[in-house]
Design a protein around this motif. Structure first.
Motif, mmCIF file in Angstrom:
data_model
loop_
_atom_site.group_PDB
_atom_site.id
_atom_site.type_symbol
_atom_site.label_atom_id
_atom_site.label_comp_id
_atom_site.label_asym_id
_atom_site.label_seq_id
_atom_site.Cartn_x
_atom_site.Cartn_y
_atom_site.Cartn_z
ATOM 1 N N LEU A 1 0.822 -1.283 0.146
ATOM 2 C CA LEU A 1 -0.141 -0.139 -0.239
ATOM 3 C C LEU A 1 0.587 1.195 -0.082
ATOM 4 N N ALA A 2 2.022 1.098 0.087
ATOM 5 C CA ALA A 2 2.867 2.377 0.026
ATOM 6 C C ALA A 2 4.254 1.833 -0.601
ATOM 7 N N SER A 3 4.397 1.615 -1.843
ATOM 8 C CA SER A 3 5.727 1.102 -2.428
ATOM 9 C C SER A 3 6.344 2.580 -2.961
ATOM 10 N N PRO A 4 7.462 2.800 -2.661
ATOM 11 C CA PRO A 4 8.249 4.011 -2.950
ATOM 12 C C PRO A 4 8.351 4.376 -4.722
ATOM 13 N N VAL A 5 8.081 5.359 -5.020
ATOM 14 C CA VAL A 5 8.150 5.800 -6.551
ATOM 15 C C VAL A 5 9.407 7.066 -6.436
ATOM 16 N N ALA A 6 9.514 7.329 -7.577
ATOM 17 C CA ALA A 6 10.634 8.251 -8.061
ATOM 18 C C ALA A 6 10.033 9.825 -7.285
ATOM 19 N N ARG A 7 10.982 10.578 -6.857
ATOM 20 C CA ARG A 7 10.712 11.914 -6.091
ATOM 21 C C ARG A 7 10.071 11.943 -4.903
ATOM 22 N N GLY A 8 10.114 10.646 -4.222
ATOM 23 C CA GLY A 8 9.461 10.661 -2.827
ATOM 24 C C GLY A 8 8.097 10.125 -2.480
ATOM 25 N N LEU B 1 0.171 2.411 -4.812
ATOM 26 C CA LEU B 1 -0.086 1.048 -4.644
ATOM 27 C C LEU B 1 0.737 -0.021 -5.319
ATOM 28 N N ARG B 2 0.943 -1.027 -5.143
ATOM 29 C CA ARG B 2 1.719 -2.022 -5.944
ATOM 30 C C ARG B 2 1.203 -3.349 -5.789
ATOM 31 N N PHE B 3 1.222 -4.282 -6.911
ATOM 32 C CA PHE B 3 0.777 -5.380 -6.510
ATOM 33 C C PHE B 3 1.667 -6.550 -7.112
ATOM 34 N N SER B 4 2.042 -7.534 -6.252
ATOM 35 C CA SER B 4 3.124 -8.585 -6.599
ATOM 36 C C SER B 4 2.252 -9.913 -6.321
ATOM 37 N N ALA B 5 2.429 -10.561 -7.720
ATOM 38 C CA ALA B 5 1.705 -11.916 -7.588
ATOM 39 C C ALA B 5 2.562 -13.048 -6.805
ATOM 40 N N GLN B 6 3.934 -12.744 -6.667
ATOM 41 C CA GLN B 6 4.625 -13.407 -5.946
ATOM 42 C C GLN B 6 4.109 -13.352 -4.179
ATOM 43 N N LYS B 7 4.044 -12.073 -4.022
ATOM 44 C CA LYS B 7 3.536 -11.758 -2.651
ATOM 45 C C LYS B 7 2.243 -12.610 -2.276
ATOM 46 N N MET B 8 1.211 -12.259 -3.410
ATOM 47 C CA MET B 8 -0.118 -12.694 -3.388
ATOM 48 C C MET B 8 -0.014 -14.351 -2.916
#
Length: 134
Positions: free
Chosen positions: A115-122, A126-133
């Motif tokens: 729910l808080a994946s870092p992106v450019a500029r700080g 949200l990000r989804f990872s099938a592996q984590k799921m």
């Protein structure tokens, strides 16, 4: 483009009078009280639309018309669920609501594995990872 507000309906802590202070003229909402997979009746749609109009707004979009979990997974009475979904869409259109947001993500609806994946500029996103799921 039209300034619109995501309103969660009668149980939302923010009332439409407060939304009016934002300058929004459109409302994005749903009939949260109707269980997933059931038809949204025209009379319930009209009732909500009329309430929104009385407060000085237009119901510009539905977020969301939920897709039942069985439809996403290909189990249960899919034909009935899809027929109900199509009827709900037709009922919304008949009442003047022509924009429908939805998603077909299984299990967790809109959420992601991060729910808080870092992106450019700080910032974060949200990000989804099938592996984590898994």
């Amino acid at each position: 483009m039209r300034e619109s507000w995501r309103w969660y309906g009668p149980l939302d802590k923010i009332g439409l009078g407060e939304v009016a202070q934002t300058g929004a003229t459109g409302i994005v909402t749903a009939l949260h009280e109707i269980p997933y997979g059931e038809v949204w009746p025209r009379e319930k749609i009209a009732e909500r639309r009329n309430w929104i109009r009385r407060e000085g707004f237009d119901w510009v979009a539905v977020e969301s018309l939920p897709v039942h979990e069985h439809s996403k997974r290909g189990s249960g009475d899919i034909e009935l669920l899809l027929a109900n979904y199509r009827q709900s869409m037709a009922n919304l259109a008949a009442e003047g609501v022509n924009v429908i947001c939805y998603n077909f993500m299984p299990l967790l609806d809109w959420t992601r594995t991060d729910l808080a994946s870092p992106v450019a500029r700080g910032g974060t996103c949200l990000r989804f990872s099938a592996q984590k799921m898994a």
